[in-house]
Design an enzyme around this catalytic site. Structure first.
Site, PDB file in Angstrom:
ATOM      1  CG  HIS A 113     -34.630  44.492  74.753  1.00  0.00           C
ATOM      2  ND1 HIS A 113     -33.020  43.623  75.460  1.00  0.00           N
ATOM      3  CD2 HIS A 113     -34.383  42.750  73.618  1.00  0.00           C
ATOM      4  CE1 HIS A 113     -32.286  42.983  74.671  1.00  0.00           C
ATOM      5  NE2 HIS A 113     -32.765  42.581  73.810  1.00  0.00           N
ATOM      6  NE  ARG A 135     -21.117  46.312  72.138  1.00  0.00           N
ATOM      7  CZ  ARG A 135     -21.240  44.799  71.312  1.00  0.00           C
ATOM      8  NH1 ARG A 135     -22.426  44.441  70.781  1.00  0.00           N
ATOM      9  NH2 ARG A 135     -20.226  44.387  70.658  1.00  0.00           N
TER      10      ARG A 135
HETATM   11  P1  A3P Z   1     -21.583  41.620  67.613  1.00  0.00           P
HETATM   12  O1  A3P Z   1     -22.347  42.059  67.411  1.00  0.00           O
HETATM   13  O2  A3P Z   1     -21.272  42.958  68.143  1.00  0.00           O
HETATM   14  O3  A3P Z   1     -20.508  41.035  67.955  1.00  0.00           O
HETATM   15  P2  A3P Z   1     -27.591  40.462  72.816  1.00  0.00           P
HETATM   16  O4  A3P Z   1     -27.230  39.167  73.499  1.00  0.00           O
HETATM   17  O5  A3P Z   1     -28.011  42.263  73.730  1.00  0.00           O
HETATM   18  O6  A3P Z   1     -28.766  40.348  71.683  1.00  0.00           O
HETATM   19  O7  A3P Z   1     -26.265  41.260  72.317  1.00  0.00           O
HETATM   20  C1  A3P Z   1     -25.506  40.765  71.727  1.00  0.00           C
HETATM   21  C2  A3P Z   1     -24.080  41.159  71.325  1.00  0.00           C
HETATM   22  O8  A3P Z   1     -23.321  40.653  72.144  1.00  0.00           O
HETATM   23  C3  A3P Z   1     -23.475  40.449  70.077  1.00  0.00           C
HETATM   24  O9  A3P Z   1     -22.702  41.543  69.810  1.00  0.00           O
HETATM   25  C4  A3P Z   1     -22.631  39.383  70.555  1.00  0.00           C
HETATM   26  O10 A3P Z   1     -21.359  38.956  70.037  1.00  0.00           O
HETATM   27  C5  A3P Z   1     -22.297  39.810  71.878  1.00  0.00           C
HETATM   28  N1  A3P Z   1     -21.080  38.815  73.077  1.00  0.00           N
HETATM   29  C6  A3P Z   1     -22.108  37.606  73.249  1.00  0.00           C
HETATM   30  N2  A3P Z   1     -21.300  36.871  74.292  1.00  0.00           N
HETATM   31  C7  A3P Z   1     -20.737  37.592  74.223  1.00  0.00           C
HETATM   32  C8  A3P Z   1     -19.496  37.946  74.730  1.00  0.00           C
HETATM   33  N3  A3P Z   1     -19.029  36.200  75.793  1.00  0.00           N
HETATM   34  N4  A3P Z   1     -18.419  38.434  74.584  1.00  0.00           N
HETATM   35  C9  A3P Z   1     -18.125  39.578  74.149  1.00  0.00           C
HETATM   36  N5  A3P Z   1     -19.497  39.992  73.438  1.00  0.00           N
HETATM   37  C10 A3P Z   1     -20.199  38.960  73.075  1.00  0.00           C
END
Ligand code: A3P
Length: 298
Positions: A113, A135
């Site tokens: 990040h 996003r």
């Molecule tokens: P939400 O909190 O809206 O559910 P990162 O990996 O950058 O920390 O991002 C996490 C976000 O990506 C979370 O969002 C998580 O649920 C979502 N996410 C992870 N895997 C996913 C998948 N296979 N499909 C859709 N969203 C996903």
């Protein structure tokens, strides 16, 4: 030359004491878990990391789908749809869990990040394949709020979404301003035409995972079958990845529910009031003016 002065601490908290302490690193607002000095040392070490020609690098603002994309790229690199027993955090630049980069086996799927100017100096020179995922900021804010609130021990935030939103829209959250981060990568693209960068959107990956996985495969130079792309899309669906995270990973840093929370486009509608939504649009429109970036909100 880097300043040897002790960095100024900027304390951005509201009247309820919710918020964070920051310092500025090369113009970027950084929250720190240790001390600014230790954080700067960490960044210096990241910048010195030796890169390998077959590394892939994922850049994302927090909560834009980094874990999801990491699993996809890791499977593409492995040429199968089996879950890796390690989590993405072992290859996350700027995280304490990060293993010594030179000890990680190839092919490495590095991710971070951090801002571009805090990343390994060799990224451009070695023309490392870089995937930048974005996003829509409303879902990012909701996801980030839940993340911060759920990981109270780390983030030390116990406010409401409304309190979080005030800080988020001013960029006073760990990771800095979302619009600043996104604009920085746009500039990186313009300034470094030799650096191969693929830009993805979470919402597109969600809508058509197979198509996007094929695009990623082509970009990183993996010749894969349609069948494998379909298998990877299936194995990396939200539901399956959530189960795999809990059952397969040997080195979980965060509880599965913190990362795999909801995985939807448009959850922001359950959180943001009409007035907040207007303010959100206003701030985002202003901050991203001229970038041409169009987010999908539902
Ligand atoms: P939400 O909190 O809206 O559910 P990162 O990996 O950058 O920390 O991002 C996490 C976000 O990506 C979370 O969002 C998580 O649920 C979502 N996410 C992870 N895997 C996913 C998948 N296979 N499909 C859709 N969203 C996903």
């Amino acid at each position: 030359m880097e300043s040897l002065q002790t960095p100024e601490i900027l304390d951005y908290r509201n009247e309820n004491g919710q918020g964070w302490s920051f310092y500025k690193h090369d113009g970027v607002l950084r929250a720190f878990h240790t001390t600014p000095e230790a954080d700067m040392e960490m960044i210096r070490n990241v910048q010195k990391i030796e890169l390998r020609d077959d590394d892939v690098f994922i850049a994302a603002y927090p909560k834009c789908g980094t874990h999801w994309l990491w699993e996809i790229v890791t499977m593409l690199r492995a040429g199968n749809s089996e879950y890796n027993k390690k989590s993405k955090d072992i290859a996350m630049l700027g995280k304490p869990k990060f293993q010594r980069a030179d000890e990680l086996p190839s092919p490495r799927v590095l991710n971070s990040h951090l801002y571009f100017r805090q990343l390994p100096e060799k990224l451009v020179e070695k023309r490392i394949k870089t995937i930048f995922i974005m996003r829509n900021p409303k879902d990012v804010s909701v996801s980030y709020f839940n993340h911060a609130k759920g990981l109270k021990g780390i983030y030390n935030f116990d406010g409401t979404y409304s309190e979080y939103l005030d800080l988020f829209l001013e960029g006073k959250v760990p990771g800095g301003g979302y619009a600043d981060y996104v604009k920085d990568w746009q500039k990186v693209k313009q300034d470094n035409p030799d650096l191969p960068i693929l830009t993805l959107f979470y919402e597109n990956l969600k809508k058509d995972p197979v198509k996007n996985i094929k695009t990623v495969a082509e970009f990183i130079g993996e010749s894969v079958t349609d069948e494998l792309c379909e298998q990877i899309a299936d194995a990396c669906s939200f539901k399956k990845l959530k189960v795999a995270d809990a059952e397969v990973k040997e080195d979980l840093v965060h509880p599965t529910d913190m990362i795999y929370r909801k995985g939807e486009v448009g959850d922001w509608k359950n959180w943001i009031t009409v007035a907040q939504n207007e303010r959100f649009d206003d701030v985002i429109d202003r901050n991203l003016e001229g970038t041409g970036i169009v987010f999908t909100y539902e």
